[in-house]
Write an enzyme that holds these catalytic residues in place. Structure first.
Site, PDB file in Angstrom:
ATOM      1  CG  PHE A  24      -1.855   1.173   1.281  1.00  0.00           C
ATOM      2  CD1 PHE A  24      -3.094   1.095   0.645  1.00  0.00           C
ATOM      3  CD2 PHE A  24      -1.520   2.349   1.946  1.00  0.00           C
ATOM      4  CE1 PHE A  24      -3.973   2.184   0.669  1.00  0.00           C
ATOM      5  CE2 PHE A  24      -2.391   3.432   1.978  1.00  0.00           C
ATOM      6  CZ  PHE A  24      -3.622   3.342   1.340  1.00  0.00           C
ATOM      7  N   GLY A  25       0.702   2.105  -0.988  1.00  0.00           N
ATOM      8  CA  GLY A  25       1.458   3.363  -1.094  1.00  0.00           C
ATOM      9  C   GLY A  25       0.550   4.542  -0.808  1.00  0.00           C
ATOM     10  CE1 TYR A  26       2.690   5.228   3.909  1.00  0.00           C
ATOM     11  CE2 TYR A  26       2.768   7.619   3.989  1.00  0.00           C
ATOM     12  CZ  TYR A  26       3.282   6.384   4.348  1.00  0.00           C
ATOM     13  OH  TYR A  26       4.409   6.326   5.153  1.00  0.00           O
ATOM     14  N   GLY A  27       2.217   7.964  -0.301  1.00  0.00           N
ATOM     15  CA  GLY A  27       2.977   9.201  -0.505  1.00  0.00           C
ATOM     16  C   GLY A  27       3.646   9.171  -1.861  1.00  0.00           C
ATOM     17  CB  SER A  28       7.161   9.468  -2.967  1.00  0.00           C
ATOM     18  OG  SER A  28       7.791   8.346  -2.381  1.00  0.00           O
ATOM     19  CD  GLU A  99       9.587   4.660   0.725  1.00  0.00           C
ATOM     20  OE1 GLU A  99       9.393   5.403   1.705  1.00  0.00           O
ATOM     21  OE2 GLU A  99       9.324   5.001  -0.448  1.00  0.00           O
TER      22      GLU A  99
HETATM   23  C1  SIN Z   1       4.639   5.779   0.647  1.00  0.00           C
HETATM   24  O1  SIN Z   1       4.582   6.530  -0.316  1.00  0.00           O
HETATM   25  O2  SIN Z   1       3.809   4.862   0.799  1.00  0.00           O
HETATM   26  C2  SIN Z   1       5.713   5.888   1.664  1.00  0.00           C
HETATM   27  C3  SIN Z   1       6.215   7.251   1.930  1.00  0.00           C
HETATM   28  C4  SIN Z   1       6.868   7.918   0.766  1.00  0.00           C
HETATM   29  O3  SIN Z   1       7.746   7.305   0.126  1.00  0.00           O
HETATM   30  O4  SIN Z   1       6.521   9.054   0.453  1.00  0.00           O
END
Ligand code: SIN
Length: 203
Positions: A24-28, A99
């Site tokens: 699951f990704g929420y940011g980049s 990460e």
């Molecule tokens: C993510 O995107 O899920 C992790 C945080 C990031 O790399 O911004």
């Protein structure tokens, strides 16, 4: 906890007997997809909220002048919408490197939000940087966060690009996030575009 979490993540037993796993990704991980995946689906997780409370020494800032990037904090009443990628375990060597600045792999239950899979659950992995990691910056007002972001950049480019690209991606998904949107508004209002030379190289 050190910032470099690669060894801690490598020691976790997340892949035994698996040929693929949901991430699951929420940011980049939503707007910078530099890894192969088998399938991607919009999804949500319950009980977590995005916050720009994690320092970035290696991508959107430097050790001397860290930028601010997203992590998740526990928020029982909140839902976080992101993108779930079905990936093969070998992809995590790259992701653990990407990460590595404080993020640990955790297991999480996610729910797919679009037909034909809407309402189905899957267990998978997520990268979260908790308050006990050395790169943690913690809370600040959204205006102060935006000011720090406006002046930060690192090997992966400008910190404000991270925010503005994510804000646009979330809007495209119909999943605007109030915290991300508020910081994006501050950045647009202060128009930091002249503060940095153009640089958008990696994540
Ligand atoms: C993510 O995107 O899920 C992790 C945080 C990031 O790399 O911004």
């Amino acid at each position: 906890m050190a910032h470099d979490t690669r060894e801690l993540n490598r020691r976790q037993d997340h892949f035994t007997g698996r040929s693929d796993i949901w991430l699951f990704g929420y940011g980049s991980l939503i707007h910078k997809v530099d890894f192969p995946f088998l399938e991607a689906r919009d999804a949500r997780i319950q009980g977590w909220a995005r916050r720009f409370w994690q320092g970035s020494h290696d991508h959107r800032g430097t050790p001397e002048a860290p930028g601010r990037v997203l992590t998740l904090v526990e928020a029982p009443d909140e839902t976080c919408v992101g993108v779930a990628y079905r990936v093969t375990p070998d992809v995590f060597e790259h992701l653990d490197h990407r990460e590595k600045n404080g993020y640990l792999r955790l297991t999480i239950d996610m729910t797919f939000i679009r037909p034909p899979h809407q309402g189905r659950h899957a267990n998978g992995l997520i990268y979260i940087a908790g308050p006990n990691n050395a790169a943690w910056l913690g809370p600040a007002s959204e205006a102060a966060i935006a000011r720090q972001i406006a002046r930060s950049q690192g090997p992966s480019g400008r910190n404000d690009d991270y925010v503005l690209k994510l804000d646009a991606a979330l809007q495209d998904m119909g999943a605007e996030d109030p915290h991300v949107a508020a910081i994006a508004r501050h950045l647009r209002a202060s128009d930091s575009s002249h503060a940095h030379p153009s640089a958008d190289r990696e994540y």
